[in-house]
Write an enzyme that holds these catalytic residues in place. Structure first.
Site, mmCIF file in Angstrom:
data_model
loop_
_atom_site.group_PDB
_atom_site.id
_atom_site.type_symbol
_atom_site.label_atom_id
_atom_site.label_comp_id
_atom_site.label_asym_id
_atom_site.label_seq_id
_atom_site.Cartn_x
_atom_site.Cartn_y
_atom_site.Cartn_z
ATOM 1 C CG HIS A 83 49.134 -69.896 49.086
ATOM 2 N ND1 HIS A 83 48.697 -68.971 50.002
ATOM 3 C CD2 HIS A 83 48.982 -71.105 49.667
ATOM 4 C CE1 HIS A 83 48.293 -69.594 51.085
ATOM 5 N NE2 HIS A 83 48.458 -70.894 50.908
ATOM 6 C CG ASP A 162 39.308 -70.327 54.469
ATOM 7 O OD1 ASP A 162 39.311 -71.564 54.454
ATOM 8 O OD2 ASP A 162 40.299 -69.645 54.797
ATOM 9 N NE ARG A 169 39.956 -77.550 57.198
ATOM 10 C CZ ARG A 169 40.825 -76.979 56.351
ATOM 11 N NH1 ARG A 169 40.571 -75.779 55.846
ATOM 12 N NH2 ARG A 169 41.915 -77.604 56.007
ATOM 13 C CB SER A 184 40.985 -73.599 52.813
ATOM 14 O OG SER A 184 41.662 -72.642 53.570
ATOM 15 C CE LYS A 188 42.755 -68.970 52.644
ATOM 16 N NZ LYS A 188 43.168 -69.513 53.921
HETATM 17 N N1 URA Z 1 46.352 -72.944 54.441
HETATM 18 C C1 URA Z 1 45.105 -72.480 54.208
HETATM 19 O O1 URA Z 1 44.907 -71.328 53.883
HETATM 20 N N2 URA Z 1 44.084 -73.342 54.371
HETATM 21 C C2 URA Z 1 44.247 -74.622 54.728
HETATM 22 O O2 URA Z 1 43.290 -75.336 54.824
HETATM 23 C C3 URA Z 1 45.556 -75.084 54.970
HETATM 24 C C4 URA Z 1 46.594 -74.217 54.808
#
Ligand code: URA
Length: 428
Positions: A83, A162, A169, A184, A188
């Site tokens: 990621h 999320d 946010r 967050s 995932k």
């Molecule tokens: N990427 C994400 O998936 N979540 C965040 O809060 C910031 C970047």
């Protein structure tokens, strides 16, 4: 009975939440029983008061449990994932997935679309005619079993809490909070089911984390959260002051990834690919050492095997590479160095915004992307330039004002060193 108002006040006053309190908040927002204005106020309290490690862990767990957790047990071998926290010109997944697959890893990757100045892997892949990013779970797993990698769009069922939190946010100025970003991302990643996770935490003006100190905190927290969930997690901190590689823009980035898979990518991108592939496959215990894994990655990139795997991967998801290669490129406008000197800085954020305005990205989530537009920056910080030398190419559909682009590549007559791309590795 628990009340949201009490929890907002508790966080506002700097106190830590219990596991039950965090579960109450996440359940409430997922079911819609807590109104957006209360969640927004709580987010701002978290932004200012932050969270301790335990709270971040509970928050991740609650978000993970708010939706589907993908079961990858039908895939043989070690399941790996990667990621990036997002940047400009970051086409790493396009090349890393087939490279790691060639090295024996199984990469089942869910990716997102771009928003604002950062691009998204799904948009890049969709510049290939026919490429399908919405695979059924069966097709997704079966492809990873046979080819070693698949890249699909994130489904709405993974960590739905999320989605709700992120949207709030985004409009309440509470994105850049370390525990909120860590939970967050990790909710995932944990829901996606991989055993080995490598995180590329971007640092610098083109990234969420502007300083190395902040990025280190974020990376350490994510490694800790993943480790507590029994995963092998490594984090790289990499610079995002200047874009990664040369290309910014969807089709241009796919072409650059294809070059890199033949061992002919820009030096910084090639270096990052080898390091990340080395870390992932070493942690997956496919090689006896990190050095051995990196040497294998180098060999596979120069032999053409990684590119051959890329072709299989694109073909398996319906992409037509012949049609992709036959698309007529736009004629670039060449940007010349106005004077002799050394490149002092290349402002990734401004270049990302410039590419977005050309049509390579989205200012709002409903904008339509033009796969052909974008730019290439041919020089890196620390490189000398001659007057009149081409330093960038702009691919646009109509004439554009180039002042913002020119101002983003700063040339001075003073020496400047080429900074290291990788600042730190945590958990390797
Ligand atoms: N990427 C994400 O998936 N979540 C965040 O809060 C910031 C970047």
């Amino acid at each position: 009975m628990m009340r949201m108002i009490d929890l907002i006040e508790k966080k506002r006053d700097g106190n830590a939440h219990s596991k039950e309190e965090i579960q109450f908040i996440i359940q409430g927002l997922t079911e819609g029983s807590i109104p957006d204005y209360q969640i927004s106020a709580w987010l701002m309290a978290v932004f200012f008061q932050s969270m301790n490690e335990k709270e971040a862990f509970y928050l991740t767990e609650a978000m993970l449990e708010s939706g589907e957790q993908i079961d990858l047990s039908a895939i043989e071998g070690i399941k790996v994932d990667k990621h990036s926290t997002g940047g400009v010109g970051d086409k790493t997944t396009l090349a890393l997935a087939p490279l790691v697959a060639t090295m024996g890893g199984k990469m089942a990757k869910l990716s997102g679309r771009g928003l604002g100045h950062t691009g998204g892997t799904i948009d890049k892949l969709e510049s290939i005619p026919g490429f399908n990013t919405s695979l059924s779970p069966e097709a997704f797993k079966s492809q990873v079993n046979t080819i070693g990698c698949a890249v699909a769009g994130q489904t709405a069922d993974v960590a739905p809490a999320d989605k709700i939190l992120y949207a709030l946010r985004d409009v309440t100025g509470t994105v850049p909070s370390i525990p909120l970003i860590a939970s967050s991302i990790m909710a995932k990643k944990l829901a996606s089911g991989a055993d080995v996770i490598v995180l590329d935490v971007k640092v610098g003006e083109g990234a969420f984390m502007k300083s190395e100190a902040e990025a280190t905190k974020l990376a350490s927290l994510m490694v800790e959260i993943g480790t507590q969930h029994g995963k092998s997690v490594t984090a790289f901190l990499t610079r995002m002051d200047e874009p990664l590689g040369e290309a910014i823009g969807n089709r241009l980035e796919v072409l650059e990834a294809m070059d890199a898979l033949n061992g002919k990518g820009p030096a910084d991108f090639h270096h990052l690919l080898v390091e990340l592939a080395g870390a992932i496959t070493y942690k997956a215990e496919l090689y006896p050492s990190f050095e051995a894994a990196k040497a294998a990655a180098e060999a596979i990139l120069s032999s053409g095997e990684a590119y051959a795997r890329f072709e299989q991967f694109i073909h398996a998801q319906g992409g037509d590479l012949s049609a992709f290669k036959a698309v007529k490129a736009l004629t670039p406008t060449l940007i010349k160095a106005p004077k002799a000197g050394t490149i002092q800085s290349i402002h990734a954020l401004n270049l990302g915004l410039f590419a977005m305005h050309l049509g390579a990205g989205r200012a709002t989530k409903d904008d339509v992307i033009d796969p052909l537009v974008g730019l290439k920056v041919l020089k890196r910080v620390g490189e000398p330039v001659e007057p009149g030398e081409t330093i960038a190419e702009v691919y646009a559909q109509s004439p554009v004002d180039l002042d913002a682009l020119k101002a983003s590549i700063v040339i001075e007559n003073t020496p400047q060193h080429t900074p290291d791309l990788i600042l730190k590795k945590i958990g390797l």
